[in-house]
Scaffold this motif. Structure first.
Motif, PDB file in Angstrom:
ATOM      1  N   GLY A 280       0.742  -1.235   0.154  1.00 43.66           N
ATOM      2  CA  GLY A 280       0.079   0.187  -0.053  1.00 43.66           C
ATOM      3  C   GLY A 280       0.743   1.223   0.060  1.00 43.66           C
ATOM      4  O   GLY A 280       0.219   2.300  -0.201  1.00 43.66           O
ATOM      5  N   ALA A 281       2.049   1.067   0.328  1.00 42.06           N
ATOM      6  CA  ALA A 281       2.811   2.325   0.411  1.00 42.06           C
ATOM      7  C   ALA A 281       4.327   1.654   0.183  1.00 42.06           C
ATOM      8  O   ALA A 281       4.870   0.804   0.693  1.00 42.06           O
ATOM      9  N   TRP A 282       5.367   2.736  -0.238  1.00 37.08           N
ATOM     10  CA  TRP A 282       6.933   2.467  -0.140  1.00 37.08           C
ATOM     11  C   TRP A 282       7.723   3.236   0.515  1.00 37.08           C
ATOM     12  O   TRP A 282       7.148   4.511   0.631  1.00 37.08           O
ATOM     13  N   ILE A 283       8.751   3.038   1.117  1.00 36.56           N
ATOM     14  CA  ILE A 283       9.606   4.110   1.600  1.00 36.56           C
ATOM     15  C   ILE A 283      11.197   3.830   0.869  1.00 36.56           C
ATOM     16  O   ILE A 283      11.525   2.688   0.992  1.00 36.56           O
ATOM     17  N   MET A 284      11.526   4.879   0.347  1.00 36.60           N
ATOM     18  CA  MET A 284      13.148   4.569  -0.243  1.00 36.60           C
ATOM     19  C   MET A 284      13.896   5.863   0.137  1.00 36.60           C
ATOM     20  O   MET A 284      13.198   6.766   0.540  1.00 36.60           O
ATOM     21  N   GLY A 285      15.048   5.670  -0.082  1.00 33.72           N
ATOM     22  CA  GLY A 285      16.155   6.628   0.172  1.00 33.72           C
ATOM     23  C   GLY A 285      16.374   7.499  -0.967  1.00 33.72           C
ATOM     24  O   GLY A 285      15.779   7.108  -2.273  1.00 33.72           O
TER      25      GLY A 285
ATOM     26  N   VAL B  94      10.166   9.416   0.107  1.00 34.06           N
ATOM     27  CA  VAL B  94      11.443   9.348  -0.061  1.00 34.06           C
ATOM     28  C   VAL B  94      12.209  10.042   1.032  1.00 34.06           C
ATOM     29  O   VAL B  94      11.787  11.330   1.326  1.00 34.06           O
ATOM     30  N   LEU B  95      12.951   9.276   1.716  1.00 34.33           N
ATOM     31  CA  LEU B  95      13.853   9.899   2.845  1.00 34.33           C
ATOM     32  C   LEU B  95      14.779  10.840   2.294  1.00 34.33           C
ATOM     33  O   LEU B  95      15.516  10.215   1.524  1.00 34.33           O
ATOM     34  N   SER B  96      14.750  11.757   2.862  1.00 30.56           N
ATOM     35  CA  SER B  96      15.866  13.024   1.878  1.00 30.56           C
ATOM     36  C   SER B  96      16.265  14.021   3.278  1.00 30.56           C
ATOM     37  O   SER B  96      15.296  14.288   3.954  1.00 30.56           O
TER      38      SER B  96
ATOM     39  N   THR C 296       1.235   6.156  -8.656  1.00 28.16           N
ATOM     40  CA  THR C 296       2.754   6.711  -8.002  1.00 28.16           C
ATOM     41  C   THR C 296       2.638   8.065  -7.772  1.00 28.16           C
ATOM     42  O   THR C 296       2.865   8.825  -8.691  1.00 28.16           O
ATOM     43  N   THR C 297       3.031   8.523  -6.500  1.00 27.23           N
ATOM     44  CA  THR C 297       3.370   9.904  -6.225  1.00 27.23           C
ATOM     45  C   THR C 297       4.718   9.725  -5.187  1.00 27.23           C
ATOM     46  O   THR C 297       4.628   9.045  -4.087  1.00 27.23           O
ATOM     47  N   TYR C 298       5.627  10.351  -5.407  1.00 28.83           N
ATOM     48  CA  TYR C 298       6.674  10.490  -4.447  1.00 28.83           C
ATOM     49  C   TYR C 298       6.933  11.714  -3.617  1.00 28.83           C
ATOM     50  O   TYR C 298       6.400  12.797  -4.099  1.00 28.83           O
ATOM     51  N   MET C 299       6.729  11.479  -2.382  1.00 27.19           N
ATOM     52  CA  MET C 299       6.582  12.328  -1.470  1.00 27.19           C
ATOM     53  C   MET C 299       7.661  12.506  -0.622  1.00 27.19           C
ATOM     54  O   MET C 299       8.307  11.368  -0.027  1.00 27.19           O
ATOM     55  N   PHE C 300       8.320  13.489  -0.282  1.00 32.39           N
ATOM     56  CA  PHE C 300       9.656  13.643   0.321  1.00 32.39           C
ATOM     57  C   PHE C 300       9.516  14.125   1.700  1.00 32.39           C
ATOM     58  O   PHE C 300       8.837  15.082   2.138  1.00 32.39           O
ATOM     59  N   VAL C 301      10.191  13.149   2.396  1.00 33.78           N
ATOM     60  CA  VAL C 301      10.026  13.249   4.010  1.00 33.78           C
ATOM     61  C   VAL C 301      11.605  13.581   4.522  1.00 33.78           C
ATOM     62  O   VAL C 301      12.351  13.179   4.448  1.00 33.78           O
ATOM     63  N   THR C 302      11.707  14.874   5.180  1.00 35.17           N
ATOM     64  CA  THR C 302      12.940  15.258   5.653  1.00 35.17           C
ATOM     65  C   THR C 302      13.033  15.041   7.358  1.00 35.17           C
ATOM     66  O   THR C 302      13.885  15.540   7.741  1.00 35.17           O
ATOM     67  N   ASP C 303      12.041  14.694   7.910  1.00 34.00           N
ATOM     68  CA  ASP C 303      12.152  14.446   9.354  1.00 34.00           C
ATOM     69  C   ASP C 303      12.308  13.219  10.153  1.00 34.00           C
ATOM     70  O   ASP C 303      11.772  12.848  11.163  1.00 34.00           O
ATOM     71  N   GLY C 304      12.927  12.107   9.311  1.00 33.17           N
ATOM     72  CA  GLY C 304      13.342  10.908   9.732  1.00 33.17           C
ATOM     73  C   GLY C 304      12.596   9.611   9.649  1.00 33.17           C
ATOM     74  O   GLY C 304      11.438   9.849   8.836  1.00 33.17           O
ATOM     75  N   ILE C 305      13.022   8.422   9.788  1.00 29.16           N
ATOM     76  CA  ILE C 305      12.476   7.476   9.244  1.00 29.16           C
ATOM     77  C   ILE C 305      11.285   6.946   9.995  1.00 29.16           C
ATOM     78  O   ILE C 305      10.270   6.391   9.338  1.00 29.16           O
TER      79      ILE C 305
END
Length: 191
Positions: free
Chosen positions: A58-63, A86-88, A101-110
């Motif tokens: 249902g969702a993905w997490i990648m670097g 996307v962790l960044s 597919t929507t890439y959403m960028f996360v900057t506040d940790g895993i």
């Protein structure tokens, strides 16, 4: 809530890419060999593994590195068909692609990425993508299941999956299957 899952193809000597993975060659030199079981030499059993994991995700997490080396080759309709977090360290606007597919960028940790992914995934699983992400989530005790597809090749160099684990992690083998292109192993992480 769904489980946090990893599916990764790996050479017999522990590499998940060939040497020199980079933009334009995301799997490294010769690394596409790791995906032959999924595409070139796929059997009905191999297809069943892939179909099951994609259907239940249902969702993905990648670097950020995985994103940067893959976004070009994945094209307008990437294979994820679900939200991808996307962790960044660098903020970026959401990037909407075809097929859901929507890439959403996360900057506040895993942990933040996992909370967001779980909210989007509902009862479906959250799939991790990339060695660094795998290592961070495993060290933090946040992975439920590891699926390793061991391909009969030795690379001698590349990106190792288990390079930076740090401490002992207990696994319980729950499934083994062999096809001509890979040995498929499924483990539950003992918590």
């Amino acid at each position: 809530m769904g489980k946090v899952i990893v599916h990764v193809s790996m050479s017999l000597d522990g590499f998940i890419t060939g040497p020199n993975d980079r933009v334009g060659e995301g799997m490294g030199e010769g690394g596409e060999r790791l995906h032959d079981w999924m595409f070139k030499d796929s059997t009905p059993a191999d297809k069943e593994i892939m179909d099951e994991w994609l259907k239940n995700t249902g969702a993905w997490i990648m670097g950020r590195h995985s994103f940067e080396v893959g976004v070009g080759p994945w094209g307008k309709n990437p294979p994820f068909h679900a939200p991808v977090f996307v962790l960044s360290h660098r903020a970026h606007e959401d990037l909407v692609k075809e097929g859901g597919t929507t890439y959403m960028f996360v900057t506040d940790g895993i942990e933040s990425a996992l909370r967001k992914a779980k909210k989007e995934a509902g009862d479906k699983q959250i799939m991790l993508h990339g060695a660094n992400i795998f290592q961070q989530y495993l060290k933090s005790g946040l992975i439920d299941e590891i699926n390793i597809h061991i391909v009969p090749v030795l690379f001698g160099n590349g990106k190792k999956l288990f390079e930076q684990i740090g401490e002992k992690v207990e696994l319980k083998k729950i499934k083994t299957m062999e096809t001509p292109g890979a040995v498929h192993l499924t483990f539950r992480v003992v918590k």
